[in-house]
Write an enzyme that holds these catalytic residues in place. Structure first.
Site, PDB file in Angstrom:
ATOM      1  N   SER A   1      25.767  -6.316  -6.884  1.00  0.00           N
ATOM      2  CA  SER A   1      24.526  -6.036  -7.599  1.00  0.00           C
ATOM      3  C   SER A   1      23.886  -7.356  -8.011  1.00  0.00           C
ATOM      4  O   SER A   1      24.587  -8.304  -8.402  1.00  0.00           O
ATOM      5  CB  SER A   1      24.812  -5.184  -8.842  1.00  0.00           C
ATOM      6  OG  SER A   1      23.644  -4.991  -9.598  1.00  0.00           O
TER       7      SER A   1
ATOM      8  N   PHE B   1      13.972   1.237   2.668  1.00  0.00           N
ATOM      9  CA  PHE B   1      12.707   1.917   2.924  1.00  0.00           C
ATOM     10  C   PHE B   1      12.932   3.418   2.910  1.00  0.00           C
ATOM     11  O   PHE B   1      13.793   3.932   3.631  1.00  0.00           O
ATOM     12  CB  PHE B   1      12.125   1.481   4.274  1.00  0.00           C
ATOM     13  CG  PHE B   1      10.723   1.953   4.522  1.00  0.00           C
ATOM     14  CD1 PHE B   1       9.646   1.210   4.066  1.00  0.00           C
ATOM     15  CD2 PHE B   1      10.472   3.136   5.186  1.00  0.00           C
ATOM     16  CE1 PHE B   1       8.341   1.637   4.282  1.00  0.00           C
ATOM     17  CE2 PHE B   1       9.182   3.578   5.408  1.00  0.00           C
ATOM     18  CZ  PHE B   1       8.113   2.826   4.951  1.00  0.00           C
TER      19      PHE B   1
ATOM     20  N   PHE C   1       8.809   1.214  -0.274  1.00  0.00           N
ATOM     21  CA  PHE C   1       9.511   0.028   0.214  1.00  0.00           C
ATOM     22  C   PHE C   1      10.048  -0.723  -0.994  1.00  0.00           C
ATOM     23  O   PHE C   1       9.289  -1.073  -1.901  1.00  0.00           O
ATOM     24  CB  PHE C   1       8.564  -0.862   1.026  1.00  0.00           C
ATOM     25  CG  PHE C   1       9.164  -2.158   1.494  1.00  0.00           C
ATOM     26  CD1 PHE C   1      10.238  -2.169   2.356  1.00  0.00           C
ATOM     27  CD2 PHE C   1       8.644  -3.375   1.075  1.00  0.00           C
ATOM     28  CE1 PHE C   1      10.789  -3.363   2.810  1.00  0.00           C
ATOM     29  CE2 PHE C   1       9.177  -4.568   1.513  1.00  0.00           C
ATOM     30  CZ  PHE C   1      10.261  -4.569   2.392  1.00  0.00           C
TER      31      PHE C   1
ATOM     32  N   ASP D   1       2.089  -9.168   8.389  1.00  0.00           N
ATOM     33  CA  ASP D   1       0.969  -8.223   8.436  1.00  0.00           C
ATOM     34  C   ASP D   1      -0.356  -8.973   8.326  1.00  0.00           C
ATOM     35  O   ASP D   1      -1.335  -8.643   9.003  1.00  0.00           O
ATOM     36  CB  ASP D   1       1.079  -7.203   7.304  1.00  0.00           C
ATOM     37  CG  ASP D   1       2.422  -6.493   7.291  1.00  0.00           C
ATOM     38  OD1 ASP D   1       3.098  -6.479   8.339  1.00  0.00           O
ATOM     39  OD2 ASP D   1       2.810  -5.972   6.234  1.00  0.00           O
TER      40      ASP D   1
END
Length: 327
Positions: free
Chosen positions: A36, A116, A102, A257
């Site tokens: 974690s 996702f 996401f 992107d």
């Protein structure tokens, strides 16, 4: 004529870890990993690859057609995209699932661990491009970016059957698709977008070497992070473009992107592949310097100034007549 941008539409949960993931990973124990990371920052932002690409193109003055599946919780996000010039008239709205999520954690080395949740995206396989094509009066190019895998295969098959030019961008879905599916997705594409790792993975999974891929697709566009990008075509010399910079690195989420948004914008303006890559790199530099994939901003003058600083006056002068008004 318009560009259709098909793919994921999601809400991003962006976390920042002040440390290195590598310091907490024991290679010989990864088969039973349980770890974690305490994060110090959480940002909830708009995202999804198709929405990010469409937003970037709209920032440059286009009105791309966004194609994907969303939930009924999408109303506020939709208003945002419409205000920035994205055509949202052709989305499938699920009656039973939320818009995709996401969730990503980024460390100080810009390494990322992500998950996702597909949600409504799983219904994108029900979208047919034909009615959209008729309603918008024709499509010059269809980008098929990461989405429900069945939707991606349906879109590429429909593009081939209808004689539509398309760009394949399998990206994250390469890990989940087998070689036969990847071959079906990319075969006949005018453009194939990958990063350098994905380029090698595509060759490995399909069993096609680089020469065979170039016989199957028109042009390969390969991004290489800080080392820029390469544009490779079967009957032209390779084009290498340096990354735009220097910029302050804040968060890498959505950088690819942004690159696609700039590259496709250049194609829509009829510019050379070199200019397209320079445009893509310039947009991606704004994304890299911002938390959130659609939170970056620039005005027309600033964008042309950065393009000029990075790639010279000729690049800025060629782009200037095409660049739309500020949004």
């Amino acid at each position: 004529m318009k560009f259709a941008i098909c793919g994921s539409i999601a809400t991003d949960h962006l976390m920042t870890y002040q440390g290195r993931f590598a310091d907490s990973l024991v290679p010989e124990e990864l088969h039973k990993i349980s770890v974690s990371f305490l994060v110090e920052d959480l940002q909830v932002r708009r995202g999804g690859i198709a929405a990010n690409v469409a937003f970037g193109m709209a920032k440059l003055g286009h009105q791309p057609v966004l194609v994907g599946a969303v939930g009924e919780d999408f109303a506020a996000y939709e208003s945002w995209l419409r205000r920035h010039g994205v055509d949202c008239d052709h989305l499938l709205v699920s009656e039973v699932r939320h818009t995709a999520r996401f969730i990503v954690n980024t460390d100080e080395d810009m390494a990322q661990i992500a998950s996702f949740y597909a949600g409504a995206m799983s219904e994108a396989r029900n979208i047919e491009l034909g009615p959209i094509l008729d309603q918008v009066g024709g499509l010059e190019l269809v980008l098929i970016s990461p989405d429900d895998p069945q939707a991606m295969l349906r879109h590429s098959a429909e593009c081939r059957s209808r004689g539509l030019s398309f760009a394949a961008d399998p990206s994250q879905q390469l890990a989940f698709m087998d070689g036969a599916s990847i071959r079906r997705l990319v075969d006949g594409a005018s453009y194939l977008f990958t990063n350098d790792y994905e380029a090698a993975l595509t060759e490995s999974k399909t069993g096609w070497d680089s020469a065979e891929i170039l016989r199957r697709v028109g042009t390969r566009v390969i991004t290489k992070g800080k080392d820029g990008c390469s544009v490779v075509s079967a009957h032209a010399e390779q084009i290498d473009v340096a990354a735009a910079g220097p910029v302050t690195k804040v968060d890498p989420t959505g950088v690819g992107d942004g690159f696609r948004a700039g590259f496709l914008s250049g194609l829509a303006w009829g510019l050379s592949h070199e200019r397209c890559a320079q445009l893509g790199s310039t947009v991606s530099s704004y994304v890299l310097a911002t938390v959130g994939t659609q939170e970056y901003d620039f005005d027309r003058g600033a964008f042309l100034g950065r393009l000029r600083d990075c790639y010279g006056s000729a690049a800025a002068e060629e782009v200037e007549p095409h660049l739309g008004r500020d949004r």
